[in-house]
Scaffold this active site. Structure first.
Site, PDB file in Angstrom:
ATOM      1  N   HIS A  84       2.715  63.086 -37.236  1.00  0.00           N
ATOM      2  CA  HIS A  84       3.986  62.300 -36.870  1.00  0.00           C
ATOM      3  C   HIS A  84       4.798  63.511 -36.639  1.00  0.00           C
ATOM      4  CE1 HIS A  84       2.242  59.101 -39.073  1.00  0.00           C
ATOM      5  NE2 HIS A  84       3.023  58.101 -38.212  1.00  0.00           N
ATOM      6  N   ASP A 130      -2.876  56.533 -30.614  1.00  0.00           N
ATOM      7  CA  ASP A 130      -1.858  56.862 -31.764  1.00  0.00           C
ATOM      8  C   ASP A 130      -0.513  56.835 -31.126  1.00  0.00           C
ATOM      9  OD1 ASP A 130      -0.702  56.648 -34.324  1.00  0.00           O
ATOM     10  OD2 ASP A 130      -1.868  58.240 -35.088  1.00  0.00           O
TER      11      ASP A 130
END
Length: 491
Positions: free
Chosen positions: A180, A251
């Site tokens: 992230h 993702d």
């Protein structure tokens, strides 16, 4: 228009609000193939079902996806905590039948709302205990254990009529970075990858998993670019070597692992060109222009010859294949919805407890919850749960939250003390706070809701996860209350 619709069909964007914004309705009419829901979109189960119905009213053939892993990552139960323990607790209990049943219950929750794809289970082998983002989201550090529980989870979820998506291929477990916020590197040989990281994904494929999410991971043994942008990973390994024929999802493309290096349009085009079928874009602009920019970039890439049209057509067909599979699972969803309620979450969480000493509360305690957001995948609004669970059993329980930089409250001496921590072995400031608390109150009970470290305190309980189910299990153990057949209140 055919090319534009085909380009739109491979996108799975998120949006803000609890109702479809005008731009999303327009995009669905223009052929948008998927939508991903987050806690920001969901308030309760009834409203979630209404939201999904509104989305499907614009386009019945749309994939509605969500991250509902159980444990620390829940979207539908973000305000209360998950009713089911997460993967590590299930791995510690090591009963594949229970794992299958838990996944089936999660599938029932999703199926009754109309959600068609769950970005779960996490199939990563948590080989590095310092991993900042996987941890208790993994079934464990043993590849064989992770493989058999991954297969059981896939079978349970898909047996309830909701598609599973194993993640994060080719394995996010042996990293010390969170994708992230930065690009993680997996330093492993091809042999280690094959024997460790890929075993759960092989098991998921053998179990018939409908989708696999590829992570933003740099694996030098495989390629010099992130896995989501690698033909060697996406096509050579996932398709050719492992034989996966389902939906390959990226993702989220706004994650810094890739977004720090390429604009979103370039990420989408590159991912599709190397073998991705669906592009997850969790954050969209308020007017939807970012989604249309992705579509236009894909169309331009086809016209420029950078993205073969047949590759885009193949990706679009795989999206339609998932839609068709979901449409054919109505009987499975109805059967799961008709199953009787039980307290499986509590029973499963109790089986995962690790207790040192004889911790026992005979009256209402002071609970100090040393809190930190466990990782970026978890919703920041999900509250700690042990104090609330204890208050239900021992009225008068008081709770204080301590975050980084906060002073310890007055710990007193007139009532029992429970200190709740998460991943104390990995966070120096949590260890420091815990040490000060135990110095002042060596009689304190410690509850660890992350990966357990050395036992501490007069009694120690490791839950192996921070779900509401695990909090209830810890509270019942401390209050010496046996499980009862009470039904869970609806989320």
């Amino acid at each position: 228009m055919r090319l534009e619709r085909m380009a739109m069909s491979v996108l799975q964007p998120g949006f803000d609000g609890t109702a479809p914004p005008d731009w999303l309705r327009r995009a669905l009419g223009d052929g948008l193939g998927g939508v991903v829901l987050f806690a920001r979109n969901l308030s309760d189960q009834v409203r979630t079902a209404d939201l999904v119905a509104d989305i499907r009213a614009e386009s019945p053939d749309v994939v509605v996806a969500v991250d509902e892993e159980g444990g620390s990552v829940t979207r539908l139960e973000a305000r209360t905590g998950s009713s089911w323990p997460g993967n590590r607790a299930l791995g510690v209990a090591d009963d594949v039948h229970v794992t299958e049943l838990v996944a089936r219950r999660i599938g029932r929750l999703l199926g009754t709302t109309g959600i068609s794809l769950d970005y779960a289970p996490v199939a990563d082998v948590n080989a590095n205990p310092d991993n900042p983002v996987i941890g208790v989201r993994s079934f464990g550090a043993d590849p064989g254990l992770v493989a058999r529980h991954t297969a059981a989870w896939v079978g349970g979820l898909q047996g309830s009529g909701v598609a599973a998506c194993a993640k994060h291929f080719p394995g996010h477990g042996d990293t010390i970075a969170d994708s992230h916020v930065e690009l993680p590197t997996v330093h492993a040989s091809p042999e280690t990858l094959a024997e460790r990281d890929l075993r759960p994904f092989r098991a998921a494929i053998d179990a018939g998993v409908r989708a696999i999410m590829v992570g933003h991971l740099l694996v030098p043994a495989l390629d010099a670019v992130p896995a989501t942008l690698s033909h060697a990973v996406m096509t050579g390994l996932l398709r050719d070597t492992l034989g996966f024929r389902g939906l390959a999802v990226t993702d989220a493309i706004e994650m810094r692992a890739v977004a720090a290096h390429w604009p979103p349009e370039e990420i989408a085009v590159r991912a599709l060109s190397v073998g991705a079928d669906a592009v997850c874009a969790g954050i969209s602009s308020s007017d939807g222009s970012s989604v249309y920019a992705l579509r236009d970039a894909i169309v331009a890439a086809v016209r420029q010859g950078r993205l073969p049209e047949e590759r885009l057509a193949e990706a679009s067909q795989r999206v339609r294949d998932l839609v068709g599979w979901h449409a054919g699972q109505a009987a499975a969803r109805a059967a799961a919805a008709a199953e009787p309620d039980d307290d499986l979450g509590l029973t499963a969480a109790l089986a995962a407890l690790h207790v040192v000493g004889e911790p026992h509360l005979d009256r209402a305690p002071l609970v100090v919850e040393v809190t930190a957001r466990p990782h970026q995948a978890a919703d920041s609004g999900t509250p700690p749960g042990v104090a609330r669970a204890l208050a239900e059993l021992l009225p008068g329980t008081q709770a204080v939250s301590v975050t980084v930089g906060d002073p310890l409250p007055d710990l007193g001496s007139d009532r029992p003390l429970v200190v709740v921590v998460q991943d104390a072995a990995r966070h120096g400031w949590i260890r420091e706070v815990l040490g000060r608390a135990l110095e002042a109150r060596p009689d304190a009970i410690v509850v660890e809701t992350g990966l357990p470290g050395p036992p501490a305190g007069a009694g120690y309980v490791a839950t192996h996860g921070n779900s509401r189910a695990s909090a209830r299990a810890a509270a019942r153990r401390l209050a010496h209350r046996p499980p009862t057949p009470e039904k869970e209140s609806p989320p």
